[in-house]
Design an enzyme around this catalytic site. Structure first.
Site, PDB file in Angstrom:
ATOM      1  N   GLY A  63       0.806  -1.222   0.000  1.00 56.10           N
ATOM      2  CA  GLY A  63       0.000   0.000   0.000  1.00 56.10           C
ATOM      3  C   GLY A  63       0.835   1.267   0.000  1.00 56.10           C
ATOM      4  O   GLY A  63       0.356   2.331   0.393  1.00 56.10           O
ATOM      5  N   THR A  91       1.781   3.171  -2.486  1.00 55.07           N
ATOM      6  CA  THR A  91       1.216   4.209  -3.359  1.00 55.07           C
ATOM      7  C   THR A  91       0.090   4.950  -2.633  1.00 55.07           C
ATOM      8  O   THR A  91      -0.008   6.178  -2.683  1.00 55.07           O
ATOM      9  CB  THR A  91       0.656   3.536  -4.642  1.00 55.07           C
ATOM     10  N   TRP A  92      -0.716   4.199  -1.936  1.00 53.22           N
ATOM     11  CA  TRP A  92      -1.857   4.770  -1.201  1.00 53.22           C
ATOM     12  C   TRP A  92      -1.363   5.662  -0.060  1.00 53.22           C
ATOM     13  O   TRP A  92      -1.822   6.796   0.116  1.00 53.22           O
ATOM     14  CB  TRP A  92      -2.694   3.607  -0.666  1.00 53.22           C
ATOM     15  N   HIS A 112      11.672   1.398   1.346  1.00 57.21           N
ATOM     16  CA  HIS A 112      11.356  -0.002   1.654  1.00 57.21           C
ATOM     17  C   HIS A 112      12.427  -0.574   2.589  1.00 57.21           C
ATOM     18  O   HIS A 112      12.432  -1.771   2.854  1.00 57.21           O
ATOM     19  CB  HIS A 112      11.355  -0.844   0.370  1.00 57.21           C
ATOM     20  N   ARG A 130       0.995  -5.119   5.553  1.00 59.14           N
ATOM     21  CA  ARG A 130      -0.194  -5.742   4.971  1.00 59.14           C
ATOM     22  C   ARG A 130      -0.162  -7.222   5.300  1.00 59.14           C
ATOM     23  O   ARG A 130       0.931  -7.794   5.431  1.00 59.14           O
ATOM     24  CB  ARG A 130      -0.143  -5.543   3.452  1.00 59.14           C
ATOM     25  N   SER A 179      -0.167 -10.008  -4.205  1.00 56.32           N
ATOM     26  CA  SER A 179       0.065  -8.755  -4.915  1.00 56.32           C
ATOM     27  C   SER A 179       1.460  -8.765  -5.543  1.00 56.32           C
ATOM     28  O   SER A 179       1.657  -8.392  -6.698  1.00 56.32           O
ATOM     29  CB  SER A 179      -0.089  -7.592  -3.927  1.00 56.32           C
ATOM     30  N   GLY A 213      -6.700  -3.772  -5.086  1.00 56.60           N
ATOM     31  CA  GLY A 213      -6.785  -2.939  -3.893  1.00 56.60           C
ATOM     32  C   GLY A 213      -7.782  -3.454  -2.868  1.00 56.60           C
ATOM     33  O   GLY A 213      -8.504  -2.681  -2.250  1.00 56.60           O
TER      34      GLY A 213
END
Ligand code: A3P
Length: 326
Positions: free
Chosen positions: A82, A84-85, A138, A160, A168, A294
């Site tokens: 996540g 990008t979110w 990261h 996550r 993903s 998503g």
């Protein structure tokens, strides 16, 4: 806003190609365990985590050169958790006075979130117009530059659930892999994931490193979960805003702003923007690749019950009595 003038490469394999390694990096690599990377080239196990050759070089450069500021905010994730979110949310939050979330000129409407919040360990221009500065990474906690660890900056970690992270990642790897190499099979990817041998893996140690920091220094490290954020983005936005020092008031209007940012950064909204449907990053990654489904629980469509059980057991054993659960 300034546009980045970084060279755009054709694909991620070209991005990961090593141009030149420093003496320090070459020496280090000769002492590290090395395995084949499913995507491209090799992975080296540095301080317990696996990195492609080029990224190891950029990590060393960043450790040697990056100067943190107390006011910085670092968004930390494993790929496919996540990122990008979180970048979109943090950018919209920090800059909400300068950029009204309802504005038709909002940068998130014409830039992919990765263009607005650069990665610490990848080459970036000084296009960071946010004040405070926003970076993402990261990197596992052990490998953060000392200047980041010692500074009074804020660290937001988003993790996550490992089964969705794996699924993903599996799709992502196949999208990024050069066609002539064929697809990676689910079984092959799963085997690497269970061993922890993949870019920035293993997930359990990555998450545990920041989990422990969040318990020891809650004012410095905020630990979030994608799955919970999907359930209640509004509350997470408020929590994030409090933590990074730009809280919302209790006034009624602030609830509208929270809703507007939540909508601006939602999967449906971002993934349908022209920039995210057709654009490409300097790393060669096509913007649309950052948006797949998503959703929480997509693993049920891909993993067999045996695979799910195996991964659950590994995670349970690795997380032990840490208090962290998924
Ligand atoms: P899926 O592959 O499960 O769909 P990262 O940003 O770390 O690369 O993670 C990518 C994952 O986050 C993908 O998951 C992607 O669809 C999802 N994602 C991207 N933008 C999102 C958003 N605005 N809200 C929720 N999930 C999002």
């Amino acid at each position: 806003m300034e546009k980045s003038d970084l060279t755009v490469v054709s694909d991620i394999a070209q991005f990961l190609e090593v141009e030149e390694l420093s003496e320090e990096c070459r020496e280090l690599i000769s002492s590290l365990p090395t395995e084949k990377c499913l995507l491209f080239g090799n992975l080296h196990q540095y301080r317990g985590f696996w990195h492609p050759t080029k990224i190891l070089q950029t990590i060393l450069t960043c450790q040697n050169q990056f100067e943190a500021r107390d006011s910085d905010i670092y968004l930390v994730t494993l790929p496919k958790s996540g990122t990008t979110w979180l970048k979109a949310m943090a950018f919209a939050l920090v800059n909400r006075t300068q950029y009204d979330p309802k504005s038709t000129q909002h940068p998130l409407l014409s830039y992919n979130p990765h263009q607005l919040v650069p990665f610490l360990e990848f080459p970036h221009n000084d296009v960071v117009s946010s004040t405070p500065r926003l970076f993402s990474t990261h990197l596992p906690f052990v490998s953060l530059p000392e200047s980041v660890k010692k500074s009074g900056s804020k660290i937001v970690y988003l993790c996550r659930n490992p089964k969705d992270n794996f699924v993903s990642r599996f799709h992502w790897q196949n999208k990024l892999r050069r066609q002539e190499l064929g697809s990676i099979s689910l079984e092959e990817a799963f085997e690497s994931f269970c061993r922890g041998v993949y870019i920035y893996g293993p997930i359990w140690d990555h998450a545990l490193g920041y989990w422990k920091q969040s318990l020891e220094n809650p004012e410095r490290v905020l630990f979030l979960k994608y799955d919970e954020m999907k359930e209640d983005p509004g509350n997470h936005l408020r929590k994030l805003a409090d933590f990074i020092g730009c809280p919302f008031s209790k006034e009624k209007e602030s609830f509208n702003v929270v809703d507007q940012i939540s909508e601006l950064c939602s999967f449906d909204h971002l993934s349908n923007l022209e920039v995210n449907r057709t654009g490409k990053l300097p790393s060669g990654v096509i913007n649309s690749n950052f948006f797949r489904r998503g959703e929480v629980g997509d693993w049920k469509n891909h993993l067999t019950p045996q695979m799910a059980q195996k991964l659950d057991e590994i995670i349970k054993q690795k997380l032990g009595a840490s208090g962290l659960t998924f």
